[in-house]
Design a protein around this motif. Structure first.
Motif, PDB file in Angstrom:
ATOM      1  N   ASN A 222       1.284 -27.651   6.588  1.00  0.00           N
ATOM      2  CA  ASN A 222       0.993 -26.251   6.910  1.00  0.00           C
ATOM      3  C   ASN A 222       1.761 -25.809   8.155  1.00  0.00           C
ATOM      4  OD1 ASN A 222      -0.709 -26.122   4.735  1.00  0.00           O
ATOM      5  ND2 ASN A 222      -2.570 -26.545   5.928  1.00  0.00           N
ATOM      6  N   PHE A 223       1.820 -26.711   9.148  1.00  0.00           N
ATOM      7  CA  PHE A 223       2.530 -26.410  10.391  1.00  0.00           C
ATOM      8  C   PHE A 223       4.014 -26.140  10.106  1.00  0.00           C
ATOM      9  CE2 PHE A 223       5.290 -28.475  13.582  1.00  0.00           C
ATOM     10  CZ  PHE A 223       5.084 -27.634  14.669  1.00  0.00           C
ATOM     11  N   ILE A 224       4.628 -27.032   9.330  1.00  0.00           N
ATOM     12  CA  ILE A 224       6.064 -26.877   9.023  1.00  0.00           C
ATOM     13  C   ILE A 224       6.296 -25.599   8.204  1.00  0.00           C
ATOM     14  CG2 ILE A 224       8.029 -27.887   7.739  1.00  0.00           C
ATOM     15  CD1 ILE A 224       7.501 -29.440  10.283  1.00  0.00           C
ATOM     16  N   GLU A 227       5.831 -22.472  10.578  1.00  0.00           N
ATOM     17  CA  GLU A 227       6.932 -22.330  11.543  1.00  0.00           C
ATOM     18  C   GLU A 227       8.240 -21.973  10.828  1.00  0.00           C
ATOM     19  OE1 GLU A 227       6.617 -22.226  14.817  1.00  0.00           O
ATOM     20  OE2 GLU A 227       4.465 -22.633  14.594  1.00  0.00           O
ATOM     21  N   SER A 228       8.429 -22.561   9.628  1.00  0.00           N
ATOM     22  CA  SER A 228       9.670 -22.283   8.888  1.00  0.00           C
ATOM     23  C   SER A 228       9.687 -20.850   8.359  1.00  0.00           C
ATOM     24  CB  SER A 228       9.839 -23.268   7.730  1.00  0.00           C
ATOM     25  OG  SER A 228       9.890 -24.577   8.223  1.00  0.00           O
ATOM     26  N   ALA A 229       8.478 -20.290   8.123  1.00  0.00           N
ATOM     27  CA  ALA A 229       8.409 -18.891   7.664  1.00  0.00           C
ATOM     28  C   ALA A 229       8.861 -17.958   8.792  1.00  0.00           C
ATOM     29  CB  ALA A 229       6.981 -18.557   7.225  1.00  0.00           C
ATOM     30  N   LYS A 230       8.601 -18.383  10.043  1.00  0.00           N
ATOM     31  CA  LYS A 230       9.006 -17.553  11.201  1.00  0.00           C
ATOM     32  C   LYS A 230      10.478 -17.770  11.539  1.00  0.00           C
ATOM     33  CE  LYS A 230       4.930 -18.828  13.363  1.00  0.00           C
ATOM     34  NZ  LYS A 230       4.363 -19.409  14.557  1.00  0.00           N
ATOM     35  N   ASN A 231      10.914 -19.034  11.383  1.00  0.00           N
ATOM     36  CA  ASN A 231      12.305 -19.383  11.719  1.00  0.00           C
ATOM     37  C   ASN A 231      12.789 -20.393  10.686  1.00  0.00           C
ATOM     38  OD1 ASN A 231      14.685 -20.414  12.697  1.00  0.00           O
ATOM     39  ND2 ASN A 231      13.761 -21.376  14.522  1.00  0.00           N
ATOM     40  N   ILE A 232      13.673 -19.950   9.812  1.00  0.00           N
ATOM     41  CA  ILE A 232      14.115 -20.785   8.693  1.00  0.00           C
ATOM     42  C   ILE A 232      14.765 -22.095   9.178  1.00  0.00           C
ATOM     43  CG2 ILE A 232      16.326 -19.533   8.493  1.00  0.00           C
ATOM     44  CD1 ILE A 232      14.389 -20.605   5.442  1.00  0.00           C
ATOM     45  N   ASN A 233      15.282 -22.066  10.425  1.00  0.00           N
ATOM     46  CA  ASN A 233      15.944 -23.272  10.966  1.00  0.00           C
ATOM     47  C   ASN A 233      15.016 -24.117  11.839  1.00  0.00           C
ATOM     48  OD1 ASN A 233      18.422 -22.594   9.788  1.00  0.00           O
ATOM     49  ND2 ASN A 233      18.796 -21.120  11.440  1.00  0.00           N
TER      50      ASN A 233
END
Ligand code: KG4
Ligand code: ZN
Length: 345
Positions: A222-224, A227-233
């Motif tokens: 869920n964390f990944i 965070e990836s939804a906010k910043n793809i990198n």
């Protein structure tokens, strides 16, 4: 002087085909063939593993005999992993061992893979061995156990995982980050350059000496994802810190239970075993507990941590000394408890 004893060990429980030769407890050869095919699939594919064992087993055994500088006629017995493991994989090592033992007219010795991981500590080398009773934290891709080892074959599980194993937690975290299988060694590598306090993950609250890693995996996923939804990198930009943080959490979970067990049993002889014991940070932290808690810490040589036949051969050697042989009717056991009676076929 009594006659020396030479044992061929065969390991094929998962995705490593291995053969080792031990003479009077000393390693003469330990050959391991890894199966890179599974990297393509992000995990071990049982069908492919058994086919690869079939291809590898004869060359691996031939290489072990050659490297040991012995003739096959010098072998006194063959020790093979009977379980636990993948059935299709175990069948290859078991069938090979039976046929070879029959051909050479020597006895067969069946080995519990998890006992093998623990008894790897008794391979005769220039390092101190634990004295009985000792505690062993056995951490592999399939198991996470705290074992009270009273004698070579008298072991009691004090606590174990109720879901995923520690190695699985490493591998699944790596997979979520897009790293190839097996992810444990890669997390170890990247964590060396990262900050273990960069990210915090919730630790499970599990009773007594048992473990759980499935909640940590879900929390990590869920964390990944968030965070990836906010910043793809996010993962690529923070790879080392993420690896160091998830590794620190897994090690914290393992060591807090190990400390609890040591206190409860009033034992300071502490060993680790299994693939995850190759983890450099776990090894470092355990070593630092030597002074802090007055522990005597036993860490296997790197090559005896992950699956190998040397640990099967040394366990076979100790069974040989007890005349503990099995017959040609023995079948592999996908599930095989550490203390199961082995005279049932
Ligand atoms: O004992 P093992 O070779 O096979 C089983 O019996 O399962 O353990 C394999 C596990 C895998 O999950 C792998 O990722 C993990 O051990 N492993 C590590 C490291 N090396 C192997 N985990 C963390 N750090 C490592 N350096
Ligand atoms: Zn193993």
């Amino acid at each position: 002087m009594s006659k020396s004893i030479t044992i061929l060990g065969i390991e094929s429980s998962c995705d490593d085909t291995s053969a080792a030769i031990i003479k009077d407890g000393k390693i003469l050869a330990n050959i391991v063939a890894n199966q890179s095919i599974h990297k393509l699939y992000g995990g071990v594919v049982p069908e492919l593993a058994s086919r690869a064992h079939q291809q590898n087993i004869i060359p691996v055994v031939a290489m072990a005999i050659k490297q040991a500088g012995i003739d096959k006629k010098e072998l006194d017995a063959i020790a093979f992993t009977r379980g636990p493991g993948l059935m299709g994989s175990l069948l290859v090592g078991t069938s090979f061992s039976k046929a070879f033992a029959l051909g050479l007219n020597i006895p067969l010795i069946e080995i519990n893979h998890m006992q093998g991981h623990i008894l790897a500590h008794f391979i005769e080398e220039d390092q101190p061995k634990p004295t009985f009773p000792f505690l062993c934290l056995t951490v592999s891709g399939g198991h996470t156990q705290i074992v009270l080892v009273n004698d070579f074959f008298e072991m009691q599980i004090l606590g174990e995982t109720i879901d995923d194993a520690a190695g699985e937690a490493f591998d699944k975290a790596a997979k979520i980050m897009g790293l190839p299988y097996p992810g444990g060694p890669l997390i170890d590598k990247y964590a060396k350059e990262g900050d273990p306090k960069a990210f915090k993950f919730t630790k499970p609250q599990i009773a007594e000496l048992n473990f759980s890693f499935s909640g940590l995996k879900t929390g990590f996923m869920n964390f990944i994802n968030n965070e990836s939804a906010k910043n793809i990198n996010f993962v690529t930009e923070n790879r080392n810190d993420i690896c160091a943080s998830i590794q620190a959490t897994i090690i914290d979970i393992l060591l807090s239970k190990l400390k609890m067990a040591a206190k409860q049993c009033n034992i300071t002889q502490i060993a680790i075993a299994g693939g995850v014991s190759a983890n450099s940070e776990l090894r470092k932290q355990l070593n630092s507990l030597k002074e802090e808690l007055d522990w005597h810490v036993f860490i296997p040589k790197f090559e005896y941590c992950t699956d190998n036949a040397a640990m099967i051969a040394i366990t076979g050697y100790h069974k040989f000394l007890k005349n503990d042989f099995c017959n040609q009717a023995a079948v592999p056991l996908a599930r095989y408890e550490l203390n199961a009676k082995t005279n049932e076929f």
